[in-house]
Design a protein around this motif. Structure first.
Motif, PDB file in Angstrom:
ATOM      1  N   VAL A  12       0.942  -1.073  -0.186  1.00 38.39           N
ATOM      2  CA  VAL A  12      -0.026  -0.283  -0.011  1.00 38.39           C
ATOM      3  C   VAL A  12       0.911   1.213  -0.032  1.00 38.39           C
ATOM      4  O   VAL A  12       0.647   2.336  -0.607  1.00 38.39           O
ATOM      5  N   TYR A  13       1.806   1.261   0.819  1.00 37.84           N
ATOM      6  CA  TYR A  13       2.906   2.403   0.881  1.00 37.84           C
ATOM      7  C   TYR A  13       3.556   2.539  -0.484  1.00 37.84           C
ATOM      8  O   TYR A  13       3.438   3.729  -1.129  1.00 37.84           O
ATOM      9  N   GLY A  14       3.887   1.556  -1.082  1.00 35.47           N
ATOM     10  CA  GLY A  14       4.499   1.664  -2.441  1.00 35.47           C
ATOM     11  C   GLY A  14       3.592   2.244  -3.467  1.00 35.47           C
ATOM     12  O   GLY A  14       3.735   3.093  -4.461  1.00 35.47           O
ATOM     13  N   VAL A  15       2.145   1.916  -3.485  1.00 36.36           N
ATOM     14  CA  VAL A  15       1.208   2.374  -4.289  1.00 36.36           C
ATOM     15  C   VAL A  15       0.971   3.908  -4.282  1.00 36.36           C
ATOM     16  O   VAL A  15       0.667   4.907  -5.188  1.00 36.36           O
ATOM     17  N   MET A  31       3.711   5.902  -5.576  1.00 36.82           N
ATOM     18  CA  MET A  31       3.919   5.947  -6.960  1.00 36.82           C
ATOM     19  C   MET A  31       2.587   6.960  -7.249  1.00 36.82           C
ATOM     20  O   MET A  31       2.761   7.762  -8.182  1.00 36.82           O
ATOM     21  N   GLY A  32       1.479   7.084  -6.412  1.00 37.71           N
ATOM     22  CA  GLY A  32       0.520   7.767  -6.672  1.00 37.71           C
ATOM     23  C   GLY A  32       1.000   9.431  -6.411  1.00 37.71           C
ATOM     24  O   GLY A  32       0.576  10.381  -7.394  1.00 37.71           O
ATOM     25  N   TYR A  33       2.033   9.522  -5.707  1.00 35.11           N
ATOM     26  CA  TYR A  33       2.721  10.881  -5.784  1.00 35.11           C
ATOM     27  C   TYR A  33       3.191  11.547  -6.850  1.00 35.11           C
ATOM     28  O   TYR A  33       2.800  12.318  -7.323  1.00 35.11           O
ATOM     29  N   SER A  34       3.899  10.608  -7.320  1.00 34.65           N
ATOM     30  CA  SER A  34       4.900  10.870  -8.764  1.00 34.65           C
ATOM     31  C   SER A  34       3.879  11.058  -9.725  1.00 34.65           C
ATOM     32  O   SER A  34       3.852  12.076 -10.632  1.00 34.65           O
ATOM     33  N   LEU A  35       2.800  10.141  -9.904  1.00 32.44           N
ATOM     34  CA  LEU A  35       1.688  10.306 -10.930  1.00 32.44           C
ATOM     35  C   LEU A  35       0.824  11.449 -10.897  1.00 32.44           C
ATOM     36  O   LEU A  35       0.530  12.152 -11.637  1.00 32.44           O
ATOM     37  N   ALA A  36       0.644  11.928  -9.555  1.00 26.67           N
ATOM     38  CA  ALA A  36      -0.082  13.108  -9.295  1.00 26.67           C
ATOM     39  C   ALA A  36       0.637  14.365  -9.776  1.00 26.67           C
ATOM     40  O   ALA A  36       0.014  15.612 -10.449  1.00 26.67           O
ATOM     41  N   VAL A  37       2.001  14.428  -9.472  1.00 23.75           N
ATOM     42  CA  VAL A  37       2.798  15.799  -9.987  1.00 23.75           C
ATOM     43  C   VAL A  37       2.774  15.632 -11.456  1.00 23.75           C
ATOM     44  O   VAL A  37       2.641  16.825 -11.991  1.00 23.75           O
ATOM     45  N   VAL A  38       2.835  14.440 -12.005  1.00 18.86           N
ATOM     46  CA  VAL A  38       2.675  14.400 -13.476  1.00 18.86           C
ATOM     47  C   VAL A  38       1.510  15.008 -14.093  1.00 18.86           C
ATOM     48  O   VAL A  38       1.531  15.797 -15.021  1.00 18.86           O
ATOM     49  N   ALA A  39       0.265  14.730 -13.354  1.00 19.35           N
ATOM     50  CA  ALA A  39      -1.031  15.219 -13.873  1.00 19.35           C
ATOM     51  C   ALA A  39      -1.193  16.719 -13.352  1.00 19.35           C
ATOM     52  O   ALA A  39      -1.796  17.652 -13.834  1.00 19.35           O
ATOM     53  N   MET A  56       0.843  17.016  -0.706  1.00 19.89           N
ATOM     54  CA  MET A  56       2.197  17.198  -1.209  1.00 19.89           C
ATOM     55  C   MET A  56       2.532  17.286  -2.616  1.00 19.89           C
ATOM     56  O   MET A  56       3.244  18.074  -2.856  1.00 19.89           O
ATOM     57  N   ALA A  57       1.798  16.596  -3.581  1.00 16.00           N
ATOM     58  CA  ALA A  57       1.688  16.636  -4.905  1.00 16.00           C
ATOM     59  C   ALA A  57       1.385  17.927  -5.257  1.00 16.00           C
ATOM     60  O   ALA A  57       2.198  18.614  -6.285  1.00 16.00           O
ATOM     61  N   VAL A  58       0.259  18.515  -4.899  1.00 18.65           N
ATOM     62  CA  VAL A  58      -0.016  19.904  -5.271  1.00 18.65           C
ATOM     63  C   VAL A  58       1.149  20.968  -4.847  1.00 18.65           C
ATOM     64  O   VAL A  58       1.596  21.924  -5.656  1.00 18.65           O
ATOM     65  N   GLY A  59       1.419  20.851  -3.561  1.00 16.94           N
ATOM     66  CA  GLY A  59       2.433  21.850  -2.804  1.00 16.94           C
ATOM     67  C   GLY A  59       3.617  21.882  -3.724  1.00 16.94           C
ATOM     68  O   GLY A  59       4.127  22.732  -4.118  1.00 16.94           O
TER      69      GLY A  59
END
Length: 418
Positions: A270-273, A276-284, A331-334
């Motif tokens: 779950v932590y890994g997912v 990964m979601g953080y990096s993909l959120a920054v991409v978006a 964090m992704a937005v910030g």
């Protein structure tokens, strides 16, 4: 008649449009330039930047285990080796950026991918040799120091001020996509490091060929005067440099200490997912907000980004899956806002080429990461010994709210006294 300084005329030449006395002519040129999309060469480089990070981050998350097994030492010694290698990579960035300015961006990118490939080959053949493993680590760090400033410099070397947010956000998004996918690729091959390094060797060989056919940057974008290496920090934009140090000091505490905090609280998968979601959120997120971030004032962007980071840190304190997911989203937005705005302000405030400016910014990232390791690690240890680890995230959240305005106020006063 108002005479423009030489610097302004130099910037005009680099951006490819003239601020002539005819306002309508200048405005029309800027509007046409602002509407132009990414070039084919820029798109090709975005693919290359993504693949470079896939190759890098297929290995990076597992380096500690790899070094421990190959060197036959404890994690303390492994940490020292990794710390020195990372410091060398970031501290050398201003020099490698100045080097790229001299030999040309395309040549530097080609050299960097070749060094990446040499590092992968050294990992492959040095399975039984600790010295070769350490050499491979430093080759990879050297390649990263060469690639990053030249990559960003190439993306913006012919861009106007209006086009820079789009170009930079696209470059950051491509890099973050590689960061998200790299560990997944590495996990597939982790049981057999030989196959992993054979794969990365082949990947970098393909990238070297691709960069060979990359269109050279235009000579008109090259600086009229190249400063000597001893003056690599000349023309540094002080405020963006300081805010970048602070941004990465705060950000790296999330990146470095969330893993041990979450270890016994959420499943590893779950932590890994979530990460990964953080990096993909920054991409978006970053391409979506790029134009608005480019237009908003620096204090406002710092305030928005810092508040989002503070919300993320508070959410982590709960230690639950929902809190981690919400914190990562904030964090992704910030970080999407802060990382982009810091680089844009550095480009606007620097008197050096874009490539050298990015090298200076990489140094700021390294200083912030070092502070996070030294100061953040000590504070984390204090809360851990007191068995009050959730309080660590509240302390970091408080720093997110208090330190950025302090840096802005101090910088404003220094500029007035100067």
């Amino acid at each position: 008649m108002v005479r423009r300084p030489v610097l302004c005329r130099g910037v005009e030449r680099e951006l490819g449009w003239s601020m002539g006395t005819g306002a309508s002519r200048g405005t029309g040129t800027r509007r046409r330039s602002a509407g132009r999309g990414l070039t084919g060469a820029q798109r090709a480089l975005l693919v290359g930047g993504c693949l470079v990070n896939i190759g890098t981050f297929a290995v990076y998350p597992y380096l500690a285990v790899l070094l421990r097994d190959r060197l036959g030492v404890g994690m303390a010694q492994v940490g020292v080796v990794l710390g020195v290698a990372t410091l060398v990579q970031f501290a050398s960035a201003p020099l490698t950026a100045a080097f790229a300015e001299r030999i040309g961006l395309k040549r530097c990118l080609l050299l960097a991918t070749s060094v990446y490939g040499l590092g992968a080959v050294t990992y492959l053949v040095g399975a039984e040799d600790p010295a070769l493993t350490v050499l491979a680590l430093f080759l990879g760090c050297g390649a990263g120091a060469l690639y990053s400033p030249a990559y960003r410099g190439y993306l913006v070397h012919s861009a106007t001020a209006e086009q820079r947010p789009k170009a930079l956000s696209a470059g950051n998004a491509a890099g973050n996509l590689g960061i998200a996918l790299g560990p997944v690729v590495g996990a597939v091959f982790l049981h057999d490091p030989g196959r992993l390094f054979a794969m990365t060797t082949a990947l970098y060989a393909v990238l070297a060929v691709g960069h060979f056919f990359l269109r050279p940057e235009s000579a008109a974008a090259s600086p009229a005067r190249v400063e000597p290496f001893r003056r690599v920090l000349k023309g540094l934009a002080g405020l963006p440099f300081a805010v970048t140090v602070l941004t990465h000091y705060l950000y790296m505490q999330f990146y470095q200490y969330l893993s041990p905090f979450a270890e016994d609280r959420v499943p590893t998968a779950v932590y890994g997912v979530v990460m990964m979601g953080y990096s993909l959120a920054v991409v978006a997120v970053q391409p979506l907000v790029a134009r608005r971030v480019g237009r908003v004032g620096y204090p406002s962007a710092v305030a928005v980004g810092s508040c989002c980071m503070a919300l993320g840190m508070v959410a982590f304190a709960g230690g639950r899956v929902v809190g981690l997911a919400a914190g990562v989203a904030a964090m992704a937005v910030g970080t999407a806002v802060l990382f982009l705005k810091n680089d844009l302000e550095a480009l606007a405030g620097s008197t050096r080429s874009a490539t050298v400016t990015f090298g200076q910014q990489r140094l700021a990232v390294g200083v912030g990461s070092l502070l996070s390791g030294v100061v953040g690690g000590a504070v984390y240890g204090l809360f851990e010994r007191a068995e009050l680890l959730p309080g660590f995230w509240l302390a970091v959240a408080a720093q997110c709210l208090l330190l950025p305005p302090l840096v802005l106020v101090v910088a404003r006063r220094l500029s007035r006294t100067g």
